[in-house]
Each structure stands twice: as structure tokens, then as C-alpha cells.
Design a protein around this motif. Structure first.
Motif, mmCIF file in Angstrom:
data_model
loop_
_atom_site.group_PDB
_atom_site.id
_atom_site.type_symbol
_atom_site.label_atom_id
_atom_site.label_comp_id
_atom_site.label_asym_id
_atom_site.label_seq_id
_atom_site.Cartn_x
_atom_site.Cartn_y
_atom_site.Cartn_z
ATOM 1 N N ALA A 215 0.850 -1.198 0.000
ATOM 2 C CA ALA A 215 0.000 0.000 0.000
ATOM 3 C C ALA A 215 0.881 1.243 0.000
ATOM 4 O O ALA A 215 1.279 1.724 -1.051
ATOM 5 N N SER A 216 1.221 1.715 1.172
ATOM 6 C CA SER A 216 2.102 2.891 1.232
ATOM 7 C C SER A 216 3.549 2.501 0.940
ATOM 8 O O SER A 216 4.342 3.319 0.512
ATOM 9 N N GLY A 217 3.874 1.260 1.203
ATOM 10 C CA GLY A 217 5.249 0.803 1.044
ATOM 11 C C GLY A 217 6.059 0.937 2.325
ATOM 12 O O GLY A 217 7.201 0.497 2.400
ATOM 13 N N TYR A 218 5.460 1.535 3.369
ATOM 14 C CA TYR A 218 6.191 1.744 4.622
ATOM 15 C C TYR A 218 6.524 0.418 5.313
ATOM 16 O O TYR A 218 7.639 0.202 5.769
ATOM 17 N N SER A 219 5.516 -0.473 5.425
ATOM 18 C CA SER A 219 5.740 -1.739 6.139
ATOM 19 C C SER A 219 6.812 -2.558 5.443
ATOM 20 O O SER A 219 7.716 -3.102 6.082
ATOM 21 N N MET A 220 6.696 -2.659 4.137
ATOM 22 C CA MET A 220 7.649 -3.450 3.370
ATOM 23 C C MET A 220 9.058 -2.893 3.559
ATOM 24 O O MET A 220 10.020 -3.652 3.780
ATOM 25 N N THR A 221 9.178 -1.601 3.493
ATOM 26 C CA THR A 221 10.485 -0.959 3.619
ATOM 27 C C THR A 221 11.061 -1.162 5.015
ATOM 28 O O THR A 221 12.223 -1.561 5.189
ATOM 29 N N LEU A 222 10.230 -0.890 6.006
ATOM 30 C CA LEU A 222 10.667 -1.026 7.388
ATOM 31 C C LEU A 222 11.034 -2.475 7.703
ATOM 32 O O LEU A 222 12.058 -2.749 8.335
ATOM 33 N N ALA A 223 10.189 -3.404 7.257
ATOM 34 C CA ALA A 223 10.449 -4.822 7.515
ATOM 35 C C ALA A 223 11.765 -5.235 6.866
ATOM 36 O O ALA A 223 12.570 -5.964 7.454
ATOM 37 N N CYS A 224 11.987 -4.759 5.663
ATOM 38 C CA CYS A 224 13.205 -5.109 4.937
ATOM 39 C C CYS A 224 14.439 -4.577 5.666
ATOM 40 O O CYS A 224 15.410 -5.309 5.874
ATOM 41 N N ARG A 225 14.395 -3.323 6.075
ATOM 42 C CA ARG A 225 15.539 -2.732 6.811
ATOM 43 C C ARG A 225 15.786 -3.497 8.117
ATOM 44 O O ARG A 225 16.922 -3.775 8.481
ATOM 45 N N GLU A 226 14.715 -3.799 8.813
ATOM 46 C CA GLU A 226 14.815 -4.477 10.104
ATOM 47 C C GLU A 226 15.414 -5.876 9.944
ATOM 48 O O GLU A 226 16.266 -6.294 10.727
ATOM 49 N N LEU A 227 14.953 -6.583 8.923
ATOM 50 C CA LEU A 227 15.436 -7.944 8.700
ATOM 51 C C LEU A 227 16.906 -7.947 8.318
ATOM 52 O O LEU A 227 17.695 -8.753 8.811
ATOM 53 N N ILE A 228 17.257 -7.058 7.419
ATOM 54 C CA ILE A 228 18.597 -7.086 6.848
ATOM 55 C C ILE A 228 19.634 -6.534 7.823
ATOM 56 O O ILE A 228 20.736 -7.069 7.948
ATOM 57 N N GLY A 229 19.259 -5.475 8.546
ATOM 58 C CA GLY A 229 20.211 -4.863 9.475
ATOM 59 C C GLY A 229 21.482 -4.513 8.725
ATOM 60 O O GLY A 229 21.418 -3.901 7.660
ATOM 61 N N ASP A 230 22.605 -4.951 9.212
ATOM 62 C CA ASP A 230 23.848 -4.667 8.474
ATOM 63 C C ASP A 230 24.366 -5.883 7.710
ATOM 64 O O ASP A 230 25.538 -5.941 7.345
ATOM 65 N N MET A 231 23.446 -6.847 7.483
ATOM 66 C CA MET A 231 23.850 -7.986 6.640
ATOM 67 C C MET A 231 23.724 -7.576 5.166
ATOM 68 O O MET A 231 23.106 -6.579 4.833
ATOM 69 N N LYS A 232 24.297 -8.400 4.314
ATOM 70 C CA LYS A 232 24.240 -8.131 2.875
ATOM 71 C C LYS A 232 23.649 -9.332 2.149
ATOM 72 O O LYS A 232 24.389 -10.236 1.765
ATOM 73 N N PRO A 233 22.330 -9.358 1.929
ATOM 74 C CA PRO A 233 21.762 -10.452 1.150
ATOM 75 C C PRO A 233 22.263 -10.379 -0.288
ATOM 76 O O PRO A 233 22.672 -9.309 -0.752
ATOM 77 N N LEU A 234 22.215 -11.488 -0.966
ATOM 78 C CA LEU A 234 22.580 -11.517 -2.383
ATOM 79 C C LEU A 234 21.601 -10.664 -3.178
ATOM 80 O O LEU A 234 21.979 -9.835 -4.018
ATOM 81 N N HIS A 235 20.304 -10.877 -2.914
ATOM 82 C CA HIS A 235 19.273 -10.091 -3.594
ATOM 83 C C HIS A 235 17.969 -10.257 -2.819
ATOM 84 O O HIS A 235 17.753 -11.285 -2.175
ATOM 85 N N THR A 236 17.112 -9.260 -2.862
ATOM 86 C CA THR A 236 15.821 -9.332 -2.186
ATOM 87 C C THR A 236 14.689 -9.238 -3.207
ATOM 88 O O THR A 236 14.678 -8.344 -4.052
ATOM 89 N N HIS A 237 13.774 -10.213 -3.123
ATOM 90 C CA HIS A 237 12.554 -10.150 -3.925
ATOM 91 C C HIS A 237 11.402 -9.748 -3.016
ATOM 92 O O HIS A 237 11.083 -10.474 -2.066
ATOM 93 N N MET A 238 10.794 -8.604 -3.267
ATOM 94 C CA MET A 238 9.610 -8.191 -2.507
ATOM 95 C C MET A 238 8.381 -8.603 -3.307
ATOM 96 O O MET A 238 8.282 -8.274 -4.486
ATOM 97 N N VAL A 239 7.463 -9.295 -2.654
ATOM 98 C CA VAL A 239 6.330 -9.840 -3.396
ATOM 99 C C VAL A 239 5.006 -9.404 -2.776
ATOM 100 O O VAL A 239 4.789 -9.602 -1.574
ATOM 101 N N SER A 240 4.151 -8.808 -3.581
ATOM 102 C CA SER A 240 2.805 -8.442 -3.130
ATOM 103 C C SER A 240 1.796 -8.831 -4.188
ATOM 104 O O SER A 240 2.081 -8.752 -5.384
#
Lengths: 216, 216, 216, 216
Positions: free
Chosen positions: B138-163
Motif C-alpha cells: 500500500a504505502s510501502g512503509y511496512s515493506m520498507t521497514l520490515a526489509c531494513r529491520e530484517l537485513i540490518g547490516d547484513m548483505k543479502p545476495l538479492h531481495t525479492h519483494m512480493v505483493s
């Protein structure tokens, strides 16, 4: 107050045997599926205690008087380990409202821990039947805390606490904290030992890790 | 960076039509099942981008050279609405490790809100493919916040966001916050309007309520 | 010899109510799902009569003495109506061997009919527990014929015939043809009437058509 | 005329690898589940070729123009091996009408065999899209015979023949017997060898036995 469904043999015991078995646990899909099947059996057994009413339905060939649930129970699950077990209940109580609670063990340096509640999402529980779902009843702290948190100052009609495996200690803890008019405890097996880290022995290991993988 | 799977017709569009339809929504089991099926389709489409390796397996009649996933992606879900959608991914990525995040909208008296993260459970994401699952962008806030929170200072290879459904505004918000080398966004349909309360219109309503019932 | 599981209320009666209901029948996926859930409940109830043995399994934290099925029953299904019902049994008896029989009603010009067996696929039944699955026990001819055809001159340990709905007449027909030491009949409801075309009234209509569509 | 979905890597190849693997085959529930998942992927891919129409649905927040299947294809399955594979198609085409055919190999003393059709149950196929489901395309005789038997003198719009594994020989047999305007063949992998007993090598063994147990 405590009903041990595994006391008399049924396919439930087969599923619990597979849940415990490290060889079957290697396939996490089978582990989750066994949790789900066990959930369905508990859902069915608990459904015998619920209230029904008769109504008329139209069939292709006439009309039939049938018996249906008066109201669906509320299904409350403790995250994350409870999710596949909850799925089994939801398969049978597909019209239920659902609650979710996250409880986690905050470990102290001395090895002790306390259980804390974070996320709570719940419907109105006033006068409702509540089924509280957590695969392992170890110390009994999470179940108790989750129950208190969910209920708050509401008055459910009755609460069914359901665990696949329980420790003697966990059951005693629940008995000390709730009356049998408030709460019925349903389990599939009762193991004797509880480690200092609150793991049931022989148990089945960490249900959350087995279903969803280790966490940081 | 944005892949709209609904642009070309497939059975996915049938499922999304049913998810939107108030008449089908009356059966919450069908609503959840449609979420699950849509999850399977996204899981399959994303699987085309993953890395495979060949190995030898023994069949009852010989040995075959087969192609298998090099590593399974990590499946991360935003509670509670994401659960049935996540189930679809888990049906296909049954060996995946899983992460769970709870995000909730803290409403202010003036009608505005901010998104807050409570519960987080996650595996190591360093160098891993992450699939972040939330039915509504919707606003994109939850997805963005969740992504930042999950990743922290790790470096995933790639992130797929799915809605399943996205708003134009939500997609733009993600584009402003992530680069296309970091993130690919997968959606099933893009709706024009976003209400002041951050509901997608025409959308499908509140996915969490439809799957699990209203909450207090 | 006859066990009517619907006599005492449980969620089984809710599922049977939905199976009968033309409004729920409109979604054939729900119709099949209800058949499947009913199959799981019968599978569980029958499992209480089976033989178990104890064995040792290794858990992540020790070793446990568990109770497992000595042997799995053979699941036999009458095509095509029995398939979704059979799926429920297979969900619980996932290691079972399976038999399939096709029975069809050969109609004569005068409106009468006889039941004929075409396709048969079966494992060895000597000394085995057989569960014979057909959602409707109408005249009892198909069930009887299928049972004779499957068994031939083998000697199963015991046969459980399972139907969701039965007519009084069908049950009496089975009673006249089999002894209670050979056969146990399990049903979810017993309806009074059987039409000249051997449809149970009020019943639920044609289970095969509702699950798989009308046939030529 | 022939589409090999396994040619480009996707999770389909992971599932096919597990179907072939004797170690995974030990759990017949996993074998059936893999068949089912593969069926869902084929169902999705074939759905891209079907016709859609737009309609208006009412959502909780407005009305949406959506795209839905114009008509559902007919799903035809060859017994008994086809059943779990068919379940995958039915999961996605839940409103489809279904046909069932039993084909068996009548073995002669010299080791040769012919395929015979027994049970047939089918809806009207005139002008319809037919999906003919059989996990193994070995000699191609069963598929061809089943197709002829089902269609009779009706004229389907188009027939999709779907097999998880095919032999080169089987594909050539289909090509000689059907035109590409009538039939599209979908496979997940093509193996080189076909034994004198018409088993695909390396293949996966006997799909019917692996799903349902050996038969007499």
C-alpha cells in the motif's frame, strides 16, 4: 483438567512418533505436515465439547435437518512454533477468528530466562471458547503468559490449552495457575524430564527450528 | 525492477479476481486458499531467477543427472496477513529457512499513522536470496521497514519483494528507497488509488481480517 | 456392526451439513475439501481399532519409546465419487497401499439397473485390514459387489466399510450379506428414504457429479 | 508441438529430481506431493494459453475490472498413476469438469503387451480444451488410446497432453498420431531410453506403485 489423547492408541501416536524421530525430521515438510495432522485430531476431539444447534439445509433432493456449530472457537497461536500446528486447527475450524501472540525467551547471562510477550493480535474473547495452541508445554511459562495477555480482563467461556508434548512440570505449573473450570489442558504425550534450559526430554527438539529453520 | 505478473493473462488473474470478490471472500477458507495458490505461482516465477546445480540421483532403474536448487531462498513474512500467502511459498520452497516480522500501524489521533516493528525472528541473511512476502503493497512503509529491520547490516545476495496487489504510490516509494540491483518487486496487479488510511482501492479490503477475522 | 459417528455431535456434523447444502456445493473445491476432512475423521476413529507396537526412536535430545501402527490398512476406493473421500484417508494413512474399483450402474429400459465392476487394481489382502471407501451407501449393491470383487478368495483380517451418508435400506442390505465378525460399517448419518433410482433422500445429491462434474 | 518445461531451470527441476530419487521415494507422501506440485506448475503454464474475459467484481472498497478464465478446461486422468498429478491440476483448475480413464497393459506370454481401456467417465468435450494427464509418456500407446477413447467423434478445441517424464520414442509416437493443431505435448524431462517392457530409463520407476503401492 488434563486430557492425554496419546494414552490410548490411535494414529495420533504414529504422528507423534514421527515428530520425535530425527530421521523424519530431516524433511521439514513432513515435520510440518505431522504437526498439522496432529492439530486436526485435537481440533476434532475438542469439537466434541462444543455446542451445536440444528438447522435446515436445502439439498439437491430435499431438505435436511442438520447439526452445526453454534459458534466457532477462537484459535490462538504462539509464534512461531505454533504455526503448522495452528494450520491443522484452521483446516477444521475454517470459519474461526484467530489470535497470534509472540513469546520469546529472554536469556540472562546466568543461563536463566524469562518469557516476554511482544506481538499480540486478537479478537474479542468475551464469552467465547478459546483454543490456545503451542506444540510444546515445557515450563508452562509461555502458555500461562500468553493466556493472561490474550484474555486481559475479558471472560472467555472456556479455554482449551493444547500441546503435542508436555512435561510433568509444565502441567503442574498450569494446574497451579488455572482452575479446571477455566482451563482444560490437552496433550498428546507427557515426558518426564525438563532440562535447565526448559527443553522437554526426550521431547522432539526445538519445534520452531524444525519447522522453520534456526534463527539468529 | 518491477515485474507485474498479472499483465499477461494466466490463472493467476482468476485467483486475484476471486481474492477481490466479496462473494468469494465470504468463505475465508477460499480466501486463504487463493492467497496460497498465488504464493505458489510467485514462488515458481521467482525460482526461474535462482541458481541451480547438477547432481546425480539414483532412480529405481538407473542414475540420472538432475538439476536442483543450489540454495533455497529465505522466506520472510509480515504478520499476520502474510501467513496464507507465505504458505504458498513454503509449499514450493519446503526446505527454506523462514523469517517472521510483525509490523503494525500505530494510529495517531489526527488519523495519521506510523508503522512499527515488534516481533522479529530471522536466520542469517548474509549472501542469501531473500523473498519478502506481504500481500498488499500500500504505502510501502511496512515493506520498507520490515526489509531494513530484517537485513540490518547484513548483505543479502538479492531481495525479492512480493505483493499480490500494489498501489502506484507504494511502488514509487520502494523505488525511491531501494536500487534495482538490491531489490526486485513482484506484483500481481497495480491499483491506482491509495486512501488516506493507506488502503488500496479498489484493492480487496483488509487481507488480515479476511484471512483471520477482525481484531480488537 | 454399524457405527454412526454423527450420532454424537462433533465438527463432523458441521462438515456433513456443508456437504448436503446446495449453497456450499456451488464451490466444488469446498465440496471436495469437506469430503476430505470427513475422510480424515473416519480414518482417525478407525485407527483406534488397529494394532500398535512400541518402538524406540532417536530424538534430538534422547531416545523415546513410542507407539506406532503395526501395519497400515489397505485403502480401497470406489471410483469416481470416492476419490476426494479417499484423499482424507490417505492424508492420515500416508503409508498405506491402495486399491481402486470402478463400479457403474448399468440402467435398463424399465428404469431398473444392475451394478457392474470394471476396473480393479489391488494389493494382496490376505490377513490385512481393509478400509472400503464409498461416500454414499444407497442400495448397498456397489459396496457389496466391490467388496466381493476385491477380496475374491483372500481372507482379510477385517473390513471397514465407510460411507458419509447411508440409507436404512443400504445398511440392512450389508447386514444381510456380511457378518459382524467380517465387516464393520461406519457412517456419518443415516437417511430414511431411498428413491427408486437408488438416491438417498434428503442425501446430498450425486457425490461424483458434485466433486467432478456431470458425465455423459 | 512439444514443450519441455524442464529445459530452463526452475523449481520444477528440483521436484522432478526428488521424484526420481529413490531416497525421497521412500516417503510415498513426498512422492505424491511432488507429483501434485509438478501438476500445479504445468497447470499454470498451460493457463497462459487459455482464453480470458474481463468482468466486474465488487470489492469491499469499490469495484474492479478483473480478468477471469472464459471456460475451464476439462481435466482427464489416466488411472491410477495419474491421480496425484491430477490433484495438482485440480488445485488450480478447481472449477473444471473431470474425466477418468483406466488403461492397463495386458501382457502376453512372449513379453509383449497391448494397452486396453476399461473404465471411462467423461463430460462433453465438444469445443472444449482438454488436458490429458499421465505422469509417464513411455511408449505413447496409453496416452494415444486414452485420447482416442475420450474424444470419440467429438471435436475438442485443443488437447494438451501432459507428462512429467517422456521418452524420445513416446514423443515420436504421439507426433506420428496427432497433428500439432490438435495436440500440444508438455513434458518436464525427456529420457533417452525405453526398455522392452516400456519403462523409461533412467526414469523414476513405476509411478503407480510409488504413489499407491504394488498391485497383484
Amino acid at each position: 483438567m488434563v486430557i492425554n489423547l496419546g494414552k490410548e492408541n490411535s494414529i495420533l501416536n504414529q504422528f507423534i512418533a514421527e515428530l520425535r524421530d530425527t530421521e523424519v525430521q530431516n524433511h521439514s515438510m513432513l515435520f510440518r505436515k505431522n504437526m498439522e495432522r496432529v492439530g486436526e485430531i485435537f481440533a476434532y476431539e475438542i469439537s466434541r465439547r462444543l455446542a451445536y444447534e440444528t438447522k435446515e439445509v436445502i439439498t439437491p433432493l430435499g431438505s435436511a435437518e442438520v447439526s452445526v456449530l453454534r459458534t466457532y472457537p477462537v484459535l490462538a497461536t504462539i509464534l512461531r512454533a505454533g504455526l503448522p500446528f495452528h494450520q491443522g486447527f484452521l483446516n477444521f475450524y475454517d470459519k474461526s477468528e484467530n489470535a497470534f501472540v509472540s513469546a520469546y525467551r529472554k536469556h540472562h547471562k546466568d543461563g536463566s530466562f524469562e518469557v516476554q510477550i511482544e506481538y499480540v493480535s486478537k479478537p474479542d474473547l468475551e464469552g467465547r471458547t478459546l483454543i490456545l495452541i503451542d506444540p510444546m508445554l515445557a515450563s508452562g511459562y509461555s502458555m500461562t503468559l500468553a493466556c493472561r495477555e490474550l484474555i486481559g480482563d475479558m471472560k472467555p467461556l472456556h479455554t482449551h490449552m493444547v500441546s503435542i508434548l508436555a512435561s510433568v512440570e509444565g502441567i503442574n505449573y498450569i494446574k497451579r495457575n488455572f482452575s479446571s473450570s477455566e482451563v482444560t489442558v490437552w496433550v498428546g504425550a507427557i515426558d518426564d524430564e525438563l532440562t535447565a534450559q526448559a527443553y522437554i526430554v526426550p521431547g522432539l527438539g526445538d519445534a520452531g527450528d524444525l519447522a522453520f529453520g534456526k534463527k539468529l
